[in-house]
Design a protein around this motif. Structure first.
Motif, PDB file in Angstrom:
ATOM      1  N   GLN A  35      26.838  57.106 -12.544  1.00 26.53           N
ATOM      2  CA  GLN A  35      26.633  55.713 -12.326  1.00 26.53           C
ATOM      3  C   GLN A  35      25.377  55.234 -12.042  1.00 26.53           C
ATOM      4  O   GLN A  35      24.967  54.058 -12.786  1.00 26.53           O
ATOM      5  CB  GLN A  35      27.552  55.497 -10.917  1.00 26.53           C
ATOM      6  CG  GLN A  35      29.006  55.682 -10.886  1.00 26.53           C
ATOM      7  CD  GLN A  35      29.672  55.551  -9.639  1.00 26.53           C
ATOM      8  OE1 GLN A  35      28.986  55.325  -8.475  1.00 26.53           O
ATOM      9  NE2 GLN A  35      30.938  55.663  -9.599  1.00 26.53           N
TER      10      GLN A  35
ATOM     11  N   ASP B  24      35.535  46.862 -16.999  1.00 25.54           N
ATOM     12  CA  ASP B  24      35.505  48.010 -17.622  1.00 25.54           C
ATOM     13  C   ASP B  24      36.738  48.379 -18.296  1.00 25.54           C
ATOM     14  O   ASP B  24      37.612  49.372 -17.907  1.00 25.54           O
ATOM     15  CB  ASP B  24      35.113  49.116 -16.786  1.00 25.54           C
ATOM     16  CG  ASP B  24      34.809  50.502 -17.330  1.00 25.54           C
ATOM     17  OD1 ASP B  24      34.355  51.000 -18.505  1.00 25.54           O
ATOM     18  OD2 ASP B  24      34.596  51.620 -16.745  1.00 25.54           O
TER      19      ASP B  24
ATOM     20  N   TYR C 253      32.600  53.805 -17.245  1.00 29.00           N
ATOM     21  CA  TYR C 253      31.923  53.779 -16.177  1.00 29.00           C
ATOM     22  C   TYR C 253      32.065  55.135 -15.649  1.00 29.00           C
ATOM     23  O   TYR C 253      33.319  55.635 -15.201  1.00 29.00           O
ATOM     24  CB  TYR C 253      32.227  52.681 -15.196  1.00 29.00           C
ATOM     25  CG  TYR C 253      31.231  52.520 -14.132  1.00 29.00           C
ATOM     26  CD1 TYR C 253      29.966  52.170 -14.368  1.00 29.00           C
ATOM     27  CD2 TYR C 253      31.442  52.703 -12.808  1.00 29.00           C
ATOM     28  CE1 TYR C 253      28.849  51.915 -13.265  1.00 29.00           C
ATOM     29  CE2 TYR C 253      30.515  52.779 -11.683  1.00 29.00           C
ATOM     30  CZ  TYR C 253      29.303  52.385 -12.136  1.00 29.00           C
ATOM     31  OH  TYR C 253      28.265  52.007 -11.172  1.00 29.00           O
TER      32      TYR C 253
ATOM     33  N   LYS D 116      33.210  50.520  -8.136  1.00 27.88           N
ATOM     34  CA  LYS D 116      33.974  50.117  -9.457  1.00 27.88           C
ATOM     35  C   LYS D 116      33.223  48.954  -9.994  1.00 27.88           C
ATOM     36  O   LYS D 116      33.006  48.048  -9.492  1.00 27.88           O
ATOM     37  CB  LYS D 116      35.435  49.952  -9.365  1.00 27.88           C
ATOM     38  CG  LYS D 116      36.301  51.337  -8.826  1.00 27.88           C
ATOM     39  CD  LYS D 116      37.688  51.086  -8.723  1.00 27.88           C
ATOM     40  CE  LYS D 116      38.273  52.105  -8.223  1.00 27.88           C
ATOM     41  NZ  LYS D 116      39.792  52.151  -8.119  1.00 27.88           N
ATOM     42  N   PRO D 117      33.247  49.015 -11.500  1.00 29.48           N
ATOM     43  CA  PRO D 117      32.341  47.840 -12.261  1.00 29.48           C
ATOM     44  C   PRO D 117      33.550  46.499 -12.184  1.00 29.48           C
ATOM     45  O   PRO D 117      34.710  46.725 -12.083  1.00 29.48           O
ATOM     46  CB  PRO D 117      32.220  48.346 -13.497  1.00 29.48           C
ATOM     47  CG  PRO D 117      33.148  49.422 -13.726  1.00 29.48           C
ATOM     48  CD  PRO D 117      33.450  49.964 -12.497  1.00 29.48           C
TER      49      PRO D 117
ATOM     50  N   GLN E 288      23.857  52.455 -14.436  1.00 30.65           N
ATOM     51  CA  GLN E 288      23.223  51.183 -14.082  1.00 30.65           C
ATOM     52  C   GLN E 288      21.736  50.990 -14.613  1.00 30.65           C
ATOM     53  O   GLN E 288      21.217  49.911 -14.842  1.00 30.65           O
ATOM     54  CB  GLN E 288      23.255  51.084 -12.498  1.00 30.65           C
ATOM     55  CG  GLN E 288      24.798  50.922 -12.256  1.00 30.65           C
ATOM     56  CD  GLN E 288      24.862  51.136 -10.734  1.00 30.65           C
ATOM     57  OE1 GLN E 288      23.731  51.255  -9.997  1.00 30.65           O
ATOM     58  NE2 GLN E 288      25.983  51.151 -10.241  1.00 30.65           N
TER      59      GLN E 288
END
Length: 196
Positions: free
Chosen positions: A158, A146, A151, A142-143, A162
């Motif tokens: 993903q 966010d 995301y 997980k970011p 990225q």
């Protein structure tokens, strides 16, 4: 002049310990193993992870990528902050009275700088604690931030996001460097003649 530089280079090389040929190859193989599978292989970099100075043989590639992203995110914000006042004007009633970004730094009150430093320190402390697994957000997939839930949940999405962020970060660093150079050498960067 060239002879002096050559003499300096020869003198400096006398101070460097000799490196066994096998040791360098081993270090490069380990570095290549770190780079395999990293996000960032695209046509712009010759379909390989961009490490032209082979720095990954001395530092962890993941740590350097995190630093690159952090600097890129700062450059994205800095680029917008540099151009915003020149395009849209200043905030009304604020202490800053110039659109020149270098002069504006000196006009910001000390209290605002202190708040900014404490805020950035709190973010970095939370990132450090969460990286150690001591926080509510311990899932590395997980970011860090966010709030809009943009995301993607699938691995392909993903990876695509990225890669986009990495490319935008690199462009922002180059763009911010261009703004900085153009400020001190007006007209040195094509297309930025109206900005200072």
């Amino acid at each position: 002049m060239v002879r002096r530089l050559a003499l300096l280079a020869v003198g400096a090389s006398a101070l460097v310990a000799p490196v066994a040929p096998g040791a360098r190859r081993t270090a490069l193989k380990a570095a290549d193993a770190q780079l395999d599978g990293m996000i960032g292989t695209s046509i712009e970099c010759g379909d390989q992870v961009w490490d032209p100075l082979e720095l990954s043989q001395w530092r962890d590639a993941g740590e350097m990528r995190a630093c690159e992203l952090a600097n890129g995110r700062a450059a994205m914000l800095g680029w917008v902050g540099w151009l915003w006042p020149q395009v849209f004007g200043l905030w009304k009633g604020g202490p800053v009275t110039t659109t020149d970004p270098i002069d504006a730094i000196m006009q910001v009150p000390t209290v605002a700088w202190a708040q900014f430093i404490v805020f950035c320190g709190a973010i970095e402390a939370n990132k450090y604690n969460w990286a150690k697994g001591e926080g509510p957000m311990t899932d590395p997939s997980k970011p860090f931030f966010d709030p809009l839930g943009l995301y993607p949940t699938d691995a392909a999405g993903q990876e695509k996001m990225q890669l986009r962020e990495l490319k935008n970060a690199r462009v922002a660093m180059i763009g911010f460097a261009g703004l900085f150079v153009n400020h001190f050498m007006p007209g040195a960067v094509p297309g930025l003649g109206g900005f200072h």
